[in-house]
Enzyme design. Structure first.
Site, PDB file in Angstrom:
ATOM      1  N   GLY A  80       4.607   5.674  -9.334  1.00 54.97           N
ATOM      2  CA  GLY A  80       4.921   5.096  -8.032  1.00 54.97           C
ATOM      3  C   GLY A  80       5.828   3.888  -8.156  1.00 54.97           C
ATOM      4  O   GLY A  80       6.395   3.624  -9.216  1.00 54.97           O
ATOM      5  N   GLU A 108       7.598  11.414  -6.100  1.00 52.45           N
ATOM      6  CA  GLU A 108       8.206  11.384  -4.768  1.00 52.45           C
ATOM      7  C   GLU A 108       9.137  10.188  -4.611  1.00 52.45           C
ATOM      8  O   GLU A 108      10.104  10.252  -3.875  1.00 52.45           O
ATOM      9  CB  GLU A 108       7.116  11.388  -3.681  1.00 52.45           C
ATOM     10  CG  GLU A 108       6.103  10.248  -3.806  1.00 52.45           C
ATOM     11  CD  GLU A 108       4.907  10.348  -2.862  1.00 52.45           C
ATOM     12  OE1 GLU A 108       4.550  11.463  -2.458  1.00 52.45           O
ATOM     13  OE2 GLU A 108       4.320   9.296  -2.547  1.00 52.45           O
ATOM     14  N   GLY A 148       1.769  10.700  -0.785  1.00 45.53           N
ATOM     15  CA  GLY A 148       1.482  12.023  -1.340  1.00 45.53           C
ATOM     16  C   GLY A 148       0.362  11.990  -2.358  1.00 45.53           C
ATOM     17  O   GLY A 148       0.094  12.983  -3.033  1.00 45.53           O
ATOM     18  N   ASN A 190      -1.066   0.711   4.782  1.00 50.69           N
ATOM     19  CA  ASN A 190       0.143   1.529   4.794  1.00 50.69           C
ATOM     20  C   ASN A 190      -0.223   2.972   5.140  1.00 50.69           C
ATOM     21  O   ASN A 190      -0.421   3.294   6.293  1.00 50.69           O
ATOM     22  CB  ASN A 190       0.858   1.441   3.450  1.00 50.69           C
ATOM     23  CG  ASN A 190       1.275   0.007   3.137  1.00 50.69           C
ATOM     24  OD1 ASN A 190       1.526  -0.774   4.038  1.00 50.69           O
ATOM     25  ND2 ASN A 190       1.331  -0.328   1.879  1.00 50.69           N
ATOM     26  N   GLY A 206       6.449  -0.427  -6.725  1.00 51.43           N
ATOM     27  CA  GLY A 206       5.654  -1.655  -6.681  1.00 51.43           C
ATOM     28  C   GLY A 206       5.556  -2.228  -8.081  1.00 51.43           C
ATOM     29  O   GLY A 206       6.053  -1.634  -9.042  1.00 51.43           O
TER      30      GLY A 206
END
Lengths: 504, 504
Positions: free
Chosen positions: A268, A293, A390, A386, A270
């Site tokens: 991911g 993603e 996915g 948030n 962040g």
């Protein structure tokens, strides 16, 4: 560069229109608008701003259902929420104004997996609630002679939105590089037909988004770049979490369960995601692949170092302020087109492919309970932060599902390991390993009581360990059962937080 | 029929052994034993009974990890649990004695999706906890010349268990029909390789279970048939639930979302599952297909009526007492082998195929909360009833995920629609439609507050509707948020049940 040079389909030159006119002519007062972009990249940033201005100036009421594929830039979410133009906001958001309206029950939010949303749209599941898509507003970098579109560095649900929408508005962004053709791979799954992907960087579709040029009712010039997205440098704790993650994976290699190339990684963004991307470079792993993603610019370093050999994602995030990666990306674009593939979410998040490619899924959580249930989205069970993204699609169908989080938050006032999570996004059945700064809990093959011991002992903060043990032991003694819980005390940590501002 | 006639591989005649000897020689005191069977069909029913006798007679301590693929017959679960021989019981159970030991924390239970379990085994995920499989005990109906096995009417995880086990014991059951070769399709997915199935009754593998004959250390004669499994005739309420389900599906057809052939149906067993199978015959649907993990004899009627044209399952359940279907099945076996395929759970529950075939998943629940979260397994959050089975695999990756349940239980003392479920197996993100005897709630595209209104109004019992509204309205007023919950009252229904014996 002149916008007209980027419109190779000369029939479309007629529909280059100023945004004020587009707003008046093509935006319905009530209806559904699907916009490009996710991870705040490739959001249309001109029409929404003019729409908001129009609403403010005229006082007309707009009641719009806004679809995106992931989080939108403030130029869409913020400005439209501020003028109360958003009735429904599907499918993921991380905008403070939108969030506040969702949590007040003003804006309807449909927080569903990012790969499930296009599937539901395709089969008409949302028609009863939202009606068809009236307008798609899509950021693009050029339009081919055949009228087909080259999007920017997010493919998200653009192909589907353009296919389903009655009208299409293109925001043609001349501030973004034109020569992106060849990085996208556009393909839409059909029932009963295997998706032919067997390699991460395999291309199976076309390098453009097909669209009937007659549907393109407007082309709006844009030079808007994304605003800086700053989520902070990784903390010492986040560095430790990633170190523990890598140590766990190395342990798996040592045990012979998996090779040093692992399986394709779903990662991911962040601070933690960035740290993963950065630390891979000096890791002992080799010939890695990324299937995710959202991927960040940091992966260019991993690709250049040959540590990562291929990367498939729906959005490749190079923020404008990251000039170092931006320039390198453009210089070596032809090479990167071999290793990087941008795919629609229908493909990146497709269970068929997540299963087949045997992904290692790494997701983050707000809190996890002592039995392994994961809350990724809601504070105190009610307020959304948030959205799920996915995560559950990857967690469910991957080879290995890992969740990463720090053991505490807000100066240790909050324990992120709790007796019971008041909201569950991913159930214990889809959680194999939990990693915090203190270590990792490997839950595979364990019964719930064994999981509790592992999670409390390996993952929780020393400041909360005793309280967690106390709850667990009392639940075993007083209630028992397969998953011992005392219902009247299951949320005691959360209720204490509400009362005193701290879980301690 | 003589057992020796069913052993075509003559080398194996030497290992035909009496069960007492097998127990002494081949069952470890401590170790892992994997057994064939699920839905109480095809469980080994001789060796476990002799093992239990041995334990009772000798007083020796056995500490075994027992794997099955689904619920086992009492001849395995009951007898071994009674003599305290089960340390770990993986992966699904519905035996009262085992359940009691799990809920007392004596037996460790790993309640994971039925398709995930073989995947985890294959990748060695359980080795740290359970070690390798020492012995597989497999019920079969014949052994081919090459030593390969023809199982009975459950294929479950038999191929994988035989592949992974150090030793294999066959219970050769001469009371079951011999000529089942050709109904099974044995295939194991490999990472990076598409599973080539595009039709429900397509065969892609071999019709037998391969096994190194040297691993077969014993063949035990068996004539044991399954005991009667009686779960009652469908009640009026269950009939209504199925009528509502069909009305919902017909509505989808009328709206043009789907054709009268629907997509392949994943259905279950029990009174509701049986009613679905029976009512399909007189329904308006045509050319149906079934893709599931457990199918019942009733589908023979649907196949004979041409309403259902093909069926794929891991176990085909014809209980011995159902002579009508049993005889018809044998008479027309050659024909049924064209329409019915028995597959391993690695295939039936594979996300790749559930996605590609676009299943309509129908699962049942113990309770569902007003926002759509599903509890399928645990009473009051702690005590397990049975297990999750493959429900979440189907719910997650299917085209449409439907949950069926009655609105109340125990003479209306329990509402099965509750403010918050104290255990979640399937999250709201994977629940499209909920059906009770009162109607159906179509949750697609709805925000949580809208879902609550739909579920309370359409699905809850009139006796609990006011209380549910009261909770929801109070939560909206006092707490608000995206998913309004009052943590101190979220389990008020359950706490009232504990205190007073009723949720009222």
């Amino acid at each position: 560069m002149d916008i007209y040079e980027r419109i190779k389909c000369k029939d479309l030159l007629d529909v280059v229109l100023p945004p004020t006119e587009v707003v008046k002519k093509h935006i319905p007062r009530k209806g559904t608008i699907a916009c490009s972009g996710m991870a705040q990249m490739s959001t249309p940033k001109v029409v929404p701003i003019f729409l908001a201005k129009y609403v403010e100036e005229t006082g007309e009421e707009f009641k719009l259902n806004i679809y995106t594929s992931g989080s939108a830039a403030p130029e869409l979410d913020g400005v439209l929420a501020r003028v109360n133009a958003i009735n429904r906001r599907y499918v993921y958001q991380n905008n403070p104004i939108v969030r506040e309206k969702i949590n007040r029950g003003i804006t309807h939010y449909y927080d569903i997996w990012l790969g499930e949303f296009p599937r539901q749209l395709k089969y008409g599941f949302l028609n009863d609630v939202c009606g068809p898509i009236d307008v798609a507003i899509i950021e693009a970098v050029s339009i081919r002679e055949d009228g087909f579109i080259i999007p920017s560095l997010s493919l998200d649900n653009i192909p589907l939105y353009m296919q389903l929408a009655k009208k299409v508005i293109i925001e043609l962004n001349t501030a973004k590089p034109e020569n992106l053709e060849g990085i996208h791979d556009v393909y839409s799954p059909q029932p009963g037909t295997p998706i032919p992907i067997v390699r991460v960087n395999q291309r199976i579709g076309v390098p453009y988004v097909p669209c009937d040029p007659k549907k393109i009712v407007a082309i709006v010039p844009s030079e808007a770049l994304e605003k800086e997205i700053f989520y902070g440098k990784p903390t010492v704790i986040e560095e430790k979490i990633v170190d523990n993650l890598f140590n766990f994976l190395l342990d798996e290699v040592k045990k012979g369960k998996i090779s040093k190339s692992l399986y394709p990684l779903q990662t991911g963004i962040g601070p933690i995601g960035d740290t993963v991307a950065a630390k891979l470079i000096d890791s002992d792993f080799t010939d890695l692949e990324i299937w995710t993603e959202v991927a960040q610019a940091g992966y260019l370093d991993a690709l250049d170092s040959d540590k990562v050999k291929s990367l498939s994602t729906s959005v490749f995030m190079i923020p404008p302020e990251d000039k170092k990666h931006g320039e390198r990306f453009l210089e070596n674009l032809a090479e990167y087109k071999k290793s990087i593939v941008l795919r629609p979410l229908e493909i990146t998040n497709n269970s068929e492919l997540i299963t087949r490619l045997n992904l290692i899924a790494m997701n983050q959580a707000i809190e996890i309970d002592i039995y392994g249930n994961v809350n990724m989205t809601h504070v105190l069970g009610s307020s959304v932060v948030n959205g799920v993204g996915g995560s559950g699609e990857f967690a469910r169908s991957s080879y290995l599902s890992i969740f990463l989080l720090s053991s505490t938050a807000r100066d240790n006032k909050i324990s992120r390991i709790v007796p019971m999570t008041p909201h569950v996004d991913v159930t214990d059945h889809d959680v194999d390993v939990i990693v915090t700064e203190h270590g990792w809990a490997d839950l595979r093959g364990l019964s719930p009581r064994e999981r509790a011991k592992e999670i409390i002992e390996k993952c929780s903060s020393p400041e909360y360990k005793d309280e967690l043990w106390k709850y667990f032991n009392e639940a075993c003694r007083k209630v028992g059962g397969h998953i011992p819980h005392i219902l009247s005390k299951a949320f005691s940590f959360h209720e204490r937080l509400i009362e005193t501002g701290s879980m301690k």
